[in-house]
Design an enzyme around this catalytic site. Sequence first.
Site, PDB file in Angstrom:
ATOM      1  N   GLY A 115       9.676  -4.025  -9.536  1.00  0.00           N
ATOM      2  CA  GLY A 115      10.150  -4.289  -8.187  1.00  0.00           C
ATOM      3  C   GLY A 115      10.709  -5.639  -7.777  1.00  0.00           C
ATOM      4  N   THR A 118       9.487  -8.821 -10.085  1.00  0.00           N
ATOM      5  CA  THR A 118       9.979  -8.712 -11.432  1.00  0.00           C
ATOM      6  C   THR A 118      11.507  -8.850 -11.549  1.00  0.00           C
ATOM      7  OG1 THR A 118       7.984  -7.055 -11.692  1.00  0.00           O
ATOM      8  CG2 THR A 118       9.434  -7.132 -13.479  1.00  0.00           C
ATOM      9  N   ASP A 140       6.994   1.759  -2.846  1.00  0.00           N
ATOM     10  CA  ASP A 140       7.455   1.245  -1.469  1.00  0.00           C
ATOM     11  C   ASP A 140       8.767   1.810  -1.086  1.00  0.00           C
ATOM     12  OD1 ASP A 140       4.690   0.417  -1.443  1.00  0.00           O
ATOM     13  OD2 ASP A 140       5.414  -1.613  -0.893  1.00  0.00           O
ATOM     14  N   ARG A 175     -10.897  14.377  17.079  1.00  0.00           N
ATOM     15  CA  ARG A 175     -11.011  12.851  16.948  1.00  0.00           C
ATOM     16  C   ARG A 175      -9.454  12.482  16.681  1.00  0.00           C
ATOM     17  NH1 ARG A 175     -15.492  13.425  12.244  1.00  0.00           N
ATOM     18  NH2 ARG A 175     -17.274  12.857  13.537  1.00  0.00           N
ATOM     19  N   MET A 182       0.220   2.684   1.853  1.00  0.00           N
ATOM     20  CA  MET A 182       0.889   1.557   1.273  1.00  0.00           C
ATOM     21  C   MET A 182       2.092   1.129   1.970  1.00  0.00           C
ATOM     22  SD  MET A 182       0.022   0.964  -2.622  1.00  0.00           S
ATOM     23  CE  MET A 182      -1.599   0.411  -3.281  1.00  0.00           C
ATOM     24  N   ARG A 184       4.125  -2.571   1.996  1.00  0.00           N
ATOM     25  CA  ARG A 184       4.016  -4.057   2.443  1.00  0.00           C
ATOM     26  C   ARG A 184       4.818  -4.466   3.434  1.00  0.00           C
ATOM     27  NH1 ARG A 184       1.785  -8.885   0.135  1.00  0.00           N
ATOM     28  NH2 ARG A 184       0.119  -7.379  -1.153  1.00  0.00           N
ATOM     29  N   ARG A 277     -11.770   7.931  13.298  1.00  0.00           N
ATOM     30  CA  ARG A 277     -12.212   7.703  11.685  1.00  0.00           C
ATOM     31  C   ARG A 277     -10.926   7.081  10.976  1.00  0.00           C
ATOM     32  NH1 ARG A 277     -16.375   8.534  13.827  1.00  0.00           N
ATOM     33  NH2 ARG A 277     -18.161   9.998  13.060  1.00  0.00           N
ATOM     34  N   GLN A 285      -2.202   6.698  -4.110  1.00  0.00           N
ATOM     35  CA  GLN A 285      -0.867   6.873  -3.925  1.00  0.00           C
ATOM     36  C   GLN A 285       0.087   6.545  -5.096  1.00  0.00           C
ATOM     37  OE1 GLN A 285       0.157   5.491   0.673  1.00  0.00           O
ATOM     38  NE2 GLN A 285      -1.517   4.587  -0.084  1.00  0.00           N
ATOM     39  N   ARG A 286      -0.324   5.601  -5.912  1.00  0.00           N
ATOM     40  CA  ARG A 286       0.468   5.125  -7.078  1.00  0.00           C
ATOM     41  C   ARG A 286      -0.001   5.572  -8.690  1.00  0.00           C
ATOM     42  NH1 ARG A 286       0.197  -1.114  -6.544  1.00  0.00           N
ATOM     43  NH2 ARG A 286      -0.675  -0.993  -8.606  1.00  0.00           N
TER      44      ARG A 286
END
Length: 359
Positions: A115, A118, A140, A175, A182, A184, A277, A285-286
């Site tokens: 990513g 790196t 991402d 609810r 994910m 970032r 909730r 996810q990864r």
Amino acid sequence: MKRIGILTGGGDAPGLNAVIRAAVKTAINEYGCDVFGIKNSYDGFLEEDGIVPLGMEEVRGILPRGGTILGSANRGNPYARKVIRDGKEVTIDVSDEIVKGMKKLNLDALLVLGGDGTLHIAHELAEKGVPIIGIPKTIDNDIGGTEVTFGFDTALNIATEALDRLHTTAESHHRAMVLELMGRDAGFIALQAGVSGGADVILIPEIPFKFESIMKKIQERHAKGRKFSILAVSEGAKLEGGEQVFSRKGDEIYVPRLGGVGQMVGEYIEKQGIESRVTVLGHIQRGGTPTSFDRSLATRLGAAAVRLAARDGFDRMVAFQCGTITDISLAESIMIPKRVKLDDDAVVTARNIGISFGD
Ligand code: F6P
């Protein structure tokens, strides 16, 4: 071209093994090369047993497997490696040792799957003369110069399924269900999964949110008899005028860890009298097997990276643009990280169909 090295750095993404397999097969079938895997990102150059030969046998059966057979590290920056000296932890620059390690192995090319972090390091090493080729990787989808990264589609499918599952239970119990995803600095997962999974509210890092706007949407739904709501929230989303929410501060070893914005939103909604909730999907996810799209994209990138190496296309990155694989300079890809654009068709469409971004 006789000898090629491959390493995987940063957080893993489904499809890494598919890239490794395609690169090894192409290097052997088309160029008769020897291929070496560098274990645990750049660290493999510094570790005993850090280098493993990769032949047809080693890559057999790995196409559908998640993770990376080479291991990864997202704190393996050779320009700032933590070591203990005289009982104290110090940061040292070991980039020259990486260069030496490569020379010792006699590598003609090093394929670096990573990513932004790196790939930054890859570019700096390329400037020291290391013949490096980058292969973009991240769930991402936030790397510049490539329209999509492998791993993203798999993560989207998992996130969409989670939203579908939350829908039925949300409706039964009237609810508000918050799903923290994910993302970032870029909200592609929450945006696209939110649209595919029928979310009512999508919160992403690129669009700061206000609690009042979220409540307005939920209350509008209530007034129409829709007594449940679904919220897809990027871990990197933040309140207007506020900061991102971290579950753990950064220190000399670890980068700060995002987490908690979903909980914050859920608690606010509950205080307004609507039961809520919160689910944090996290590394689900990864992990696991890549989708067909990711396997195919990963395979095409792996083969293209070897072809690029054969043309001495160093300090460059293979990329996916307009349905085909091309290559761009590493400097270009790291200069402008990809973010959700506010006039992106997916954002406009989401607004058209009544999804709130909490702004
Ligand atoms: O960069 C990909 C990513 O999945 C981010 O969305 C997330 O913040 C980070 O990795 C988590 O990394 P780690 O595995 O170190 O917790």
